[in-house]
Design a protein around this motif. Sequence first.
Motif, short mmCIF file in Angstrom:
data_model
loop_
_atom_site.label_atom_id
_atom_site.label_comp_id
_atom_site.label_asym_id
_atom_site.label_seq_id
_atom_site.Cartn_x
_atom_site.Cartn_y
_atom_site.Cartn_z
N SER A 294 34.68 53.38 18.65
CA SER A 294 34.38 52.22 18.62
C SER A 294 35.54 51.28 19.80
O SER A 294 35.39 49.91 19.60
CB SER A 294 34.79 51.57 17.28
OG SER A 294 36.21 51.78 16.90
N SER A 295 36.16 52.16 20.46
CA SER A 295 37.29 51.11 21.40
C SER A 295 36.99 51.94 22.74
O SER A 295 36.69 53.22 22.92
CB SER A 295 38.41 51.36 20.88
OG SER A 295 39.22 52.28 20.84
N GLY A 296 37.80 51.23 23.70
CA GLY A 296 37.91 51.80 24.97
C GLY A 296 39.30 52.75 24.94
O GLY A 296 39.87 53.07 24.18
N MET A 297 39.68 53.04 26.35
CA MET A 297 40.84 53.83 26.36
C MET A 297 42.26 53.14 25.83
O MET A 297 43.34 53.59 25.49
CB MET A 297 41.12 54.36 27.77
CG MET A 297 40.20 55.09 28.47
SD MET A 297 40.22 56.73 27.76
CE MET A 297 41.88 57.40 28.66
N GLY A 298 42.17 51.55 25.83
CA GLY A 298 43.37 50.99 25.42
C GLY A 298 44.50 50.93 26.26
O GLY A 298 44.62 50.92 27.45
N ARG A 299 45.56 51.51 25.59
CA ARG A 299 46.87 51.41 26.29
C ARG A 299 47.21 53.12 26.61
O ARG A 299 48.31 53.26 27.03
CB ARG A 299 48.02 50.64 25.91
CG ARG A 299 48.32 51.06 24.26
CD ARG A 299 49.29 50.31 23.60
NE ARG A 299 49.83 50.72 22.45
CZ ARG A 299 49.11 50.63 21.46
NH1 ARG A 299 47.94 49.85 21.42
NH2 ARG A 299 49.35 51.15 20.13
N SER A 300 46.26 53.73 26.52
CA SER A 300 46.56 55.17 26.48
C SER A 300 47.25 55.69 27.75
O SER A 300 48.19 56.39 27.56
CB SER A 300 45.19 56.06 26.33
OG SER A 300 44.41 55.59 25.21
N GLY B 62 42.90 65.57 27.06
CA GLY B 62 41.87 64.82 26.35
C GLY B 62 42.42 64.56 24.65
O GLY B 62 42.96 65.56 24.17
N PHE B 63 41.99 63.66 24.19
CA PHE B 63 42.01 63.11 22.70
C PHE B 63 41.06 62.09 22.25
O PHE B 63 40.43 61.47 23.00
CB PHE B 63 43.53 62.56 22.75
CG PHE B 63 43.78 61.52 23.96
CD1 PHE B 63 43.61 60.23 23.80
CD2 PHE B 63 44.22 61.90 25.25
CE1 PHE B 63 43.84 59.17 24.55
CE2 PHE B 63 44.29 61.12 26.06
CZ PHE B 63 44.02 59.59 25.75
N PRO B 64 41.08 61.89 20.97
CA PRO B 64 40.36 60.87 20.38
C PRO B 64 41.18 59.57 20.43
O PRO B 64 42.27 59.69 20.34
CB PRO B 64 40.03 61.19 19.03
CG PRO B 64 41.25 62.02 18.49
CD PRO B 64 41.53 62.81 19.97
N VAL B 65 40.70 58.56 21.07
CA VAL B 65 41.52 57.15 21.00
C VAL B 65 41.89 56.70 19.44
O VAL B 65 40.69 56.46 18.56
CB VAL B 65 40.91 56.04 21.42
CG1 VAL B 65 41.69 54.70 21.59
CG2 VAL B 65 40.64 56.32 22.93
N TRP B 66 43.00 56.58 18.81
CA TRP B 66 43.36 55.99 17.54
C TRP B 66 44.09 54.71 18.02
O TRP B 66 45.16 54.86 18.51
CB TRP B 66 44.43 57.10 17.07
CG TRP B 66 43.58 58.25 16.68
CD1 TRP B 66 42.34 58.81 16.95
CD2 TRP B 66 44.30 59.58 15.76
NE1 TRP B 66 42.17 59.92 16.13
CE2 TRP B 66 43.17 60.33 15.71
CE3 TRP B 66 45.89 59.61 15.34
CZ2 TRP B 66 43.82 61.42 14.90
CZ3 TRP B 66 45.93 60.88 14.54
CH2 TRP B 66 44.95 61.65 14.51
N TRP B 67 43.56 53.72 17.25
CA TRP B 67 44.29 52.38 17.44
C TRP B 67 44.63 52.05 18.91
O TRP B 67 45.68 51.60 18.99
CB TRP B 67 45.34 52.36 16.36
CG TRP B 67 44.98 52.19 15.13
CD1 TRP B 67 44.58 51.24 14.30
CD2 TRP B 67 44.91 53.44 14.31
NE1 TRP B 67 44.31 51.79 12.95
CE2 TRP B 67 44.42 53.11 12.87
CE3 TRP B 67 45.14 54.85 14.63
CZ2 TRP B 67 44.03 54.03 11.93
CZ3 TRP B 67 44.92 55.92 13.45
CH2 TRP B 67 44.33 55.46 12.09
N TYR B 68 43.67 52.19 19.82
CA TYR B 68 43.81 51.85 21.17
C TYR B 68 44.76 52.61 22.09
O TYR B 68 45.41 52.27 23.10
CB TYR B 68 44.11 50.42 21.46
CG TYR B 68 42.95 49.51 20.76
CD1 TYR B 68 41.72 49.28 21.04
CD2 TYR B 68 43.19 48.87 19.15
CE1 TYR B 68 40.71 48.64 20.34
CE2 TYR B 68 42.23 48.40 18.60
CZ TYR B 68 40.94 48.04 19.29
OH TYR B 68 40.04 47.45 18.59
N ASN C 192 32.27 59.04 25.89
CA ASN C 192 31.66 59.13 24.81
C ASN C 192 29.95 59.71 25.14
O ASN C 192 29.45 59.25 26.54
CB ASN C 192 31.22 57.61 24.04
CG ASN C 192 32.88 57.52 23.55
OD1 ASN C 192 33.41 58.45 23.09
ND2 ASN C 192 33.27 56.36 23.09
N GLY C 193 29.37 59.85 24.34
CA GLY C 193 27.82 60.21 24.55
C GLY C 193 27.72 61.26 25.71
O GLY C 193 28.56 62.05 25.85
#
Length: 157
Positions: free
Chosen positions: A116-122, A82-88, A142-143
């Motif tokens: 503000s974003s989805g998982m992006g390229r995580s 787990g992590f917060p998404v940073w710049w996608y 989220n939520g």
Amino acid sequence: MSKRAVAYFSAGGVTAGVAKTLSRLSGADLYEIRPAVPYTEADLNWRDKHSRSSIETNDSFCRPALADTGADFSGYEVIFLGFPVWWYSIPAIIRSFVEAYDFSGKVIVPFATSGSSGMGRSSRDIQRLCPGAKVQPGKLLNGQHADGELKAWMDKY
């Protein structure tokens, strides 16, 4: 059931709350990923291109030091990461973490929080850093989520 762990980095406490819930619901062991130098509020100011988080994100070679590298993940089959998404993508501290341990043959299931974003390229980025692991698509948490929904998702692994 496979032996599972929930490993997480939380900058502001949101991801920590999710990780603790996942651990409680699944019986998985909980491990906090901590930087050797904790992030300050100023470090996390993504609007400031000179903030620590912005600089680390823009440097793909950046690997912040971890406070602990002595954890033993050898007995686990599945790691919920787990992590917060940073710049996608993943924060630099997650790059440090996944490269500090051998996750070959393990299933890594990313989960994230984001303002503000989805998982992006995580997931793709984690797979690139852990070529011997089986990295799953992951889930944005989220939520509010019903305990049953979270447990059912985790039970797939």
